[in-house]
Write an enzyme that holds these catalytic residues in place. Structure first.
Site, mmCIF file in Angstrom:
data_model
loop_
_atom_site.group_PDB
_atom_site.id
_atom_site.type_symbol
_atom_site.label_atom_id
_atom_site.label_comp_id
_atom_site.label_asym_id
_atom_site.label_seq_id
_atom_site.Cartn_x
_atom_site.Cartn_y
_atom_site.Cartn_z
ATOM 1 N N ARG A 1 -8.631 -0.472 4.668
ATOM 2 C CA ARG A 1 -7.758 0.572 4.085
ATOM 3 C C ARG A 1 -6.425 -0.019 3.659
ATOM 4 O O ARG A 1 -5.794 0.461 2.720
ATOM 5 C CB ARG A 1 -7.483 1.670 5.122
ATOM 6 C CG ARG A 1 -8.651 2.536 5.455
ATOM 7 C CD ARG A 1 -8.235 3.694 6.309
ATOM 8 N NE ARG A 1 -7.114 4.429 5.723
ATOM 9 C CZ ARG A 1 -6.629 5.564 6.240
ATOM 10 N NH1 ARG A 1 -7.167 6.061 7.337
ATOM 11 N NH2 ARG A 1 -5.626 6.188 5.686
ATOM 12 N N CYS B 1 -5.059 12.212 13.251
ATOM 13 C CA CYS B 1 -5.769 10.939 13.063
ATOM 14 C C CYS B 1 -5.613 10.183 14.373
ATOM 15 O O CYS B 1 -5.025 10.675 15.330
ATOM 16 C CB CYS B 1 -5.188 10.153 11.882
ATOM 17 S SG CYS B 1 -3.605 9.433 12.241
ATOM 18 N N ARG C 1 0.279 14.184 13.507
ATOM 19 C CA ARG C 1 0.806 13.951 12.146
ATOM 20 C C ARG C 1 0.878 15.238 11.329
ATOM 21 O O ARG C 1 0.243 15.393 10.294
ATOM 22 C CB ARG C 1 -0.032 12.879 11.454
ATOM 23 C CG ARG C 1 -0.056 11.598 12.282
ATOM 24 C CD ARG C 1 -0.654 10.441 11.603
ATOM 25 N NE ARG C 1 0.216 9.926 10.551
ATOM 26 C CZ ARG C 1 -0.163 8.950 9.733
ATOM 27 N NH1 ARG C 1 -1.371 8.443 9.838
ATOM 28 N NH2 ARG C 1 0.651 8.526 8.784
ATOM 29 N N LYS D 1 0.843 -1.199 0.000
ATOM 30 C CA LYS D 1 0.000 0.000 0.000
ATOM 31 C C LYS D 1 0.883 1.256 0.000
ATOM 32 O O LYS D 1 0.665 2.185 -0.781
ATOM 33 C CB LYS D 1 -0.881 0.007 1.242
ATOM 34 C CG LYS D 1 -1.513 1.355 1.577
ATOM 35 C CD LYS D 1 -2.407 1.298 2.791
ATOM 36 C CE LYS D 1 -1.689 1.556 4.073
ATOM 37 N NZ LYS D 1 -1.394 2.973 4.344
ATOM 38 N N ASN D 2 1.905 1.258 0.848
ATOM 39 C CA ASN D 2 2.702 2.480 1.021
ATOM 40 C C ASN D 2 3.754 2.694 -0.061
ATOM 41 O O ASN D 2 4.453 3.702 -0.052
ATOM 42 C CB ASN D 2 3.336 2.493 2.416
ATOM 43 C CG ASN D 2 2.287 2.657 3.501
ATOM 44 O OD1 ASN D 2 1.148 3.019 3.209
ATOM 45 N ND2 ASN D 2 2.658 2.372 4.738
ATOM 46 N N ASP E 1 4.666 0.165 12.167
ATOM 47 C CA ASP E 1 3.453 -0.435 11.598
ATOM 48 C C ASP E 1 3.274 -1.886 12.009
ATOM 49 O O ASP E 1 2.249 -2.482 11.711
ATOM 50 C CB ASP E 1 3.474 -0.351 10.072
ATOM 51 C CG ASP E 1 3.359 1.082 9.599
ATOM 52 O OD1 ASP E 1 3.594 1.339 8.420
ATOM 53 O OD2 ASP E 1 3.053 1.948 10.442
HETATM 54 C C1 EPZ Z 1 4.329 6.740 6.634
HETATM 55 O O1 EPZ Z 1 3.532 7.740 7.209
HETATM 56 C C2 EPZ Z 1 3.419 5.547 6.428
HETATM 57 N N1 EPZ Z 1 2.341 5.927 5.515
HETATM 58 C C3 EPZ Z 1 2.856 5.116 7.788
HETATM 59 O O2 EPZ Z 1 2.083 3.956 7.567
HETATM 60 C C4 EPZ Z 1 4.024 4.756 8.697
HETATM 61 O O3 EPZ Z 1 3.515 4.411 9.969
HETATM 62 C C5 EPZ Z 1 4.953 5.968 8.826
HETATM 63 O O4 EPZ Z 1 5.394 6.372 7.527
HETATM 64 C C6 EPZ Z 1 6.183 5.662 9.661
HETATM 65 O O5 EPZ Z 1 6.867 4.580 9.114
HETATM 66 C C7 EPZ Z 1 2.597 5.988 4.192
HETATM 67 O O6 EPZ Z 1 3.699 5.757 3.743
HETATM 68 C C8 EPZ Z 1 1.440 6.350 3.315
HETATM 69 P P1 EPZ Z 1 6.177 10.069 8.901
HETATM 70 P P2 EPZ Z 1 4.061 9.239 7.288
HETATM 71 O O7 EPZ Z 1 6.065 11.347 8.154
HETATM 72 O O8 EPZ Z 1 4.973 9.536 6.171
HETATM 73 C C9 EPZ Z 1 6.284 13.193 12.441
HETATM 74 C C10 EPZ Z 1 0.224 2.588 7.795
HETATM 75 O O9 EPZ Z 1 -0.184 1.996 8.799
HETATM 76 N N2 EPZ Z 1 6.252 14.221 11.382
HETATM 77 O O10 EPZ Z 1 7.345 9.190 8.653
HETATM 78 O O11 EPZ Z 1 2.871 10.104 7.479
HETATM 79 C C11 EPZ Z 1 4.989 12.390 12.493
HETATM 80 O O12 EPZ Z 1 4.033 13.058 13.293
HETATM 81 C C12 EPZ Z 1 0.680 4.019 7.902
HETATM 82 O O13 EPZ Z 1 0.346 2.077 6.652
HETATM 83 C C13 EPZ Z 1 6.330 15.558 11.735
HETATM 84 O O14 EPZ Z 1 6.397 15.903 12.909
HETATM 85 O O15 EPZ Z 1 4.887 9.210 8.642
HETATM 86 C C14 EPZ Z 1 5.444 11.089 13.116
HETATM 87 O O16 EPZ Z 1 5.487 11.249 14.523
HETATM 88 C C15 EPZ Z 1 0.391 4.591 9.268
HETATM 89 N N3 EPZ Z 1 6.272 16.495 10.755
HETATM 90 C C16 EPZ Z 1 6.869 10.925 12.574
HETATM 91 O O17 EPZ Z 1 7.279 12.220 12.136
HETATM 92 C C17 EPZ Z 1 6.195 16.163 9.422
HETATM 93 O O18 EPZ Z 1 6.189 17.078 8.563
HETATM 94 C C18 EPZ Z 1 6.976 9.965 11.395
HETATM 95 O O19 EPZ Z 1 6.023 10.399 10.455
HETATM 96 C C19 EPZ Z 1 6.135 14.797 9.087
HETATM 97 C C20 EPZ Z 1 6.171 13.849 10.073
#
Ligand code: EPZ
Length: 418
Positions: A397, A117, A122, A22-23, A305
């Site tokens: 999802r 969420c 996020r 998916k990702n 995840d």
């Molecule tokens: C990706 O989300 C994945 N989704 C998530 O999978 C996965 O859990 C996550 O990476 C971590 O591996 C997709 O790829 C579509 P991050 P993403 O930006 O990119 C903080 C699933 O279950 N952050 O790496 O949204 C954020 O709050 C989903 O398939 C900021 O603070 O995650 C988090 O605490 C859930 N500011 C951490 O960084 C930003 O601008 C990691 O978030 C961006 C992120």
């Protein structure tokens, strides 16, 4: 809304094939915005988030053809909108991935802030700060990000924190920028590497994907390409835990074991047998697992995840385990539901203290987010009695045909309308 009814206790046995990731599918589909030529993608899973991104891309003017397992073709030769509306973005945070490509190719984008969420606030501040470093003007207006840039300029960007979609957004934006962009402290997830492979097939010049330093030499134009997305490492890990938690013997085919080394090592630490080939993983449980400590980390560490799934397994382990979630601030929503099934877990801040119990009891439970719902399915497969899981749209999802795959392994599971 549907619900799943699971009668637990049967060891899962047999073979299962995982779907495309998916990702990896989501950014790959969004990459179609970077060219007017057609992108053809294989192994795109049929699931909720993919349908959502298709809806968003259609809204922007991308034509999408192909369904039901055949390759999906996308063509962005008639883009007439540059706005990702709140109605779509609020259901799926990954919608923010359209920001970089729209800005890079059209110089403008208006994308709703995703909002929080279940698993955390996020924010996308890291995405926005990086785009500003490339010359974009970014402002916030009524819950929307307004971004403009006549032409993005290559820049050296150090992310203040590792972000998967932030890295993907910037990598896509940089492919059409003027000059070279270097991303430092970039995410190293396999899905980032897979996106870079597609972009390079489209004519981009990206080096270092999969490492913390990625360089992208901008070009004036990208062309069409064909690509097969990588298998879903989280689905693979979920079936590995399903074998362990039911004391079964399951072989997962068409996967990439090197994407799951941290999960495999943890499962072996619990006493579960794991055998690998280059494209399959066999997991043999004996109904007894030892409690182990888990700390989630960005790739190649233990994937956040997979935390909820392992929490379910640890709830019936012999001994105790300490599970620390370091990536998201609220990713223990599954715990309250596991407690209803007889688990003994105490959450303090971002750490869950789990004391294994001999068995879980089936109960009515509610899914709250994607991986929490997977955790409840796993608990239901192991529990004595019947578990009913409501709000399974969360599960849909991110998992393609989950009950068919589990039925094929001997599970007693059925989907009914709520
Ligand atoms: C990706 O989300 C994945 N989704 C998530 O999978 C996965 O859990 C996550 O990476 C971590 O591996 C997709 O790829 C579509 P991050 P993403 O930006 O990119 C903080 C699933 O279950 N952050 O790496 O949204 C954020 O709050 C989903 O398939 C900021 O603070 O995650 C988090 O605490 C859930 N500011 C951490 O960084 C930003 O601008 C990691 O978030 C961006 C992120």
């Amino acid at each position: 809304m549907d619900k799943l009814i699971i009668r637990g206790g049967a060891p899962l046995r047999g073979q299962v094939e995982v779907s495309g990731a998916k990702n990896a599918a989501l950014p790959a589909m969004v990459a179609s915005l970077l060219t007017e030529e057609s992108i053809r993608l294989h192994r795109i899973p049929q699931l909720g988030d993919v349908r959502t991104i298709i809806g968003l891309l259609n809204h922007l003017g991308v034509s999408v053809e192909g369904r039901d397992r055949e390759p999906i073709s996308l063509r962005a030769d008639r883009i007439d909108r540059f706005e990702a509306p709140y109605q779509l973005v609020k259901t799926m945070r990954a919608s923010v991935l359209v920001l970089g490509p729209l800005l890079a190719r059209f110089g403008r984008a208006r994308v709703s802030l995703p909002g929080g969420c279940a698993i955390g606030t996020r924010p996308i501040n890291l995405h926005l700060a990086a785009l500003e470093k490339m010359g974009a003007t970014v402002s916030l207006d009524a819950g929307y990000v307004e971004a403009k840039a006549p032409r993005l300029k290559g820049a050296r960007i150090t992310f203040d924190g590792q972000t998967v979609t932030g890295t993907e957004n910037l990598m896509m934006a940089a492919t059409l920028a003027d000059g070279v962009t270097v991303l430092e402290n970039a995410a190293c997830e396999p899905e980032v590497t897979d996106l870079a492979a597609l972009l390079n097939r489209m004519g981009a010049r990206i080096e270092g994907a999969g490492t913390p330093t990625i360089s992208i030499e901008g070009t004036s134009h990208l062309h069409g390409a064909e690509h097969e997305v990588i298998p879903d490492r989280v689905e693979t890990g979920t079936f590995m835990v399903a074998a362990a938690i039911t004391g079964g013997d399951v072989t997962i085919n068409r996967c990439l074991p090197y994407h799951l080394e941290a999960v495999t090592e943890k499962l072996r630490e619990t006493g579960v047998r794991v055998e690998e080939t280059d494209c399959s993983i066999r997991v043999v449980g004996d109904g007894h697992v030892r409690g182990v400590n888990i700390r989630t980390h960005p790739y190649p560490g233990f994937a956040t995840d997979m935390q909820a799934q392992m929490t379910a397994l640890m709830s019936i382990a012999q001994g105790s385990s300490v599970i620390t979630e370091t990536v998201f601030e609220n990713r223990f929503m599954h715990v309250n539901e596991l407690l209803r099934m007889g688990a003994d877990i105490k959450v303090v801040g971002t750490t869950a203290f789990v004391h294994g119990v001999p068995t879980l009891s089936g109960a009515p439970v509610m899914a709250t987010d994607l991986r929490a719902s997977a955790s409840l399915v796993l608990a239901g497969l192991a529990a004595q009695g019947i578990t009913t899981i409501s709000r399974v749209y969360h599960l849909d999802r991110g998992y393609e045909s989950i009950e068919q795959k589990l039925l094929g392994l001997g599970a007693s599971i059925e989907r009914v309308a709520e």
